[in-house]
Motif scaffolding. Structure first.
Motif, PDB file in Angstrom:
ATOM      1  N   HIS A 141      41.343  53.046  51.461  1.00 18.89           N
ATOM      2  CA  HIS A 141      42.886  52.781  51.492  1.00 18.89           C
ATOM      3  C   HIS A 141      43.866  51.715  50.734  1.00 18.89           C
ATOM      4  N   ARG A 142      43.568  51.157  49.962  1.00 20.97           N
ATOM      5  CA  ARG A 142      44.282  50.643  49.195  1.00 20.97           C
ATOM      6  C   ARG A 142      44.232  50.757  47.365  1.00 20.97           C
ATOM      7  N   ARG A 173      36.837  50.528  53.778  1.00 18.18           N
ATOM      8  CA  ARG A 173      37.862  51.698  54.189  1.00 18.18           C
ATOM      9  C   ARG A 173      38.850  50.849  53.554  1.00 18.18           C
ATOM     10  N   ARG A 174      39.294  49.401  53.563  1.00 15.14           N
ATOM     11  CA  ARG A 174      40.517  48.770  52.466  1.00 15.14           C
ATOM     12  C   ARG A 174      40.230  49.111  51.008  1.00 15.14           C
ATOM     13  N   GLU A 213      49.903  41.621  47.066  1.00 12.99           N
ATOM     14  CA  GLU A 213      48.736  41.941  47.569  1.00 12.99           C
ATOM     15  C   GLU A 213      46.812  41.729  47.155  1.00 12.99           C
ATOM     16  N   TYR A 254      41.221  38.026  52.634  1.00 16.48           N
ATOM     17  CA  TYR A 254      40.375  38.634  53.619  1.00 16.48           C
ATOM     18  C   TYR A 254      40.501  37.449  54.413  1.00 16.48           C
ATOM     19  N   THR A 300      34.746  48.021  57.533  1.00 20.90           N
ATOM     20  CA  THR A 300      36.142  47.213  56.876  1.00 20.90           C
ATOM     21  C   THR A 300      36.571  47.665  56.041  1.00 20.90           C
TER      22      THR A 300
END
Length: 267
Positions: free
Chosen positions: A241-242, A237-238, A49, A195, A234
């Protein structure tokens, strides 16, 4: 006659000695070539990831030293053992591979460095000899780290690999995997993440007391301001979140020129 026999014997012994030295030399070259053929990416299990690439672990540890907030951020994603290991044995090149199942640590090491890493691992954990398991051509070593918790390691082709997740370790040890092309390192600590079907690179550093990540995007990818704003939002937020962070804990700054869009995320 005896003199001739002595001379012949001397020649034969000399030939055997020289031959053994030459053979050892070429075998050593062959082994070193095999060890240097692999990179820290060679044994990354499938579908990572994200990757944390570190050129000097001393620099990385200094980056998060003195800041409980920064160290806690890394410790939430990397087992604490690896911090202790690299405090004991600094290395020049290390990679953390993050997966849904867990984390894999990969270190570029020569045989002597690999032995030191394994010996220090044993010392830092329960100090008992590890349990051995052979899968294919790879010998895995498992060290006890508390009740029902084991750290597995192996050394192959110049790469020392460790993980608390058994399946990830076995996947890493089965064979070298075909991975996408990663951008060359442009700083001591880099975060790599997928990405839009490519791998992007964020340079990690500290600025004005805040942990920062710097990213560069070709400007033709985002021809107008609205797309640039969308990208910044984006990414924010990523990242949050991660990393399991509140959205307002990370700020984004953007600049651009004729060639690229530059984003800086600050924590």
């Amino acid at each position: 006659m005896r003199r001739y026999q002595r001379e012949l014997g001397f020649v034969l012994v000399a030939f055997l000695v020289v031959g053994s030295i030459v053979s050892y030399f070429f075998n050593q070259l062959k082994r070193e070539k095999s060890e240097t053929a692999a990179t820290v990416y060679s044994f990354v299990p499938p579908h990572p990831e994200a990757l944390l690439r570190i050129q000097e672990t001393n620099t990385w540890l200094k980056l998060i030293a003195g800041g409980e907030r920064e160290r806690r951020l890394f410790e939430e994603h990397i087992p604490v053992f690896f911090f202790h290991l690299f405090e004991e044995i600094p290395v020049h090149e290390a990679l953390f591979s993050f997966h849904a199942e867990g984390v894999v640590c990969l270190v570029k090491a020569n045989p002597l460095e690999a032995k030191r890493l394994s010996a220090t691992t044993q010392h830092l954990l329960d100090n008992y000899p590890p349990k051995k398991q052979v899968i294919g051509t790879t010998q895995l070593s498992y060290y006890t780290d508390g009740p029902q918790r084991f750290l597995g390691t192996f050394y192959r082709e110049g790469i020392w690999v460790a993980s608390y997740h058994k399946l990830l370790l076995e996947q890493a040890g089965q064979t070298t995997h075909s991975l996408p092309h990663f951008p060359a390192a442009s700083s001591t600590v880099n975060l790599l993440f997928p990405y839009d079907k490519e791998w992007m690179q964020a340079n990690i550093y500290k600025s004005e007391g805040r942990l920062s990540a710097f990213l560069r995007f070709p400007v033709d990818t985002f021809p107008n301001d609205s797309l640039q704003i969308s990208l910044a939002d984006t990414l924010q937020r990523r990242f949050c979140h991660r990393l399991h962070l509140p959205l307002d804990s990370v700020t984004v700054e953007s600049t651009s020129d004729d060639d690229a869009l530059y984003l800086t995320l600050r924590y």
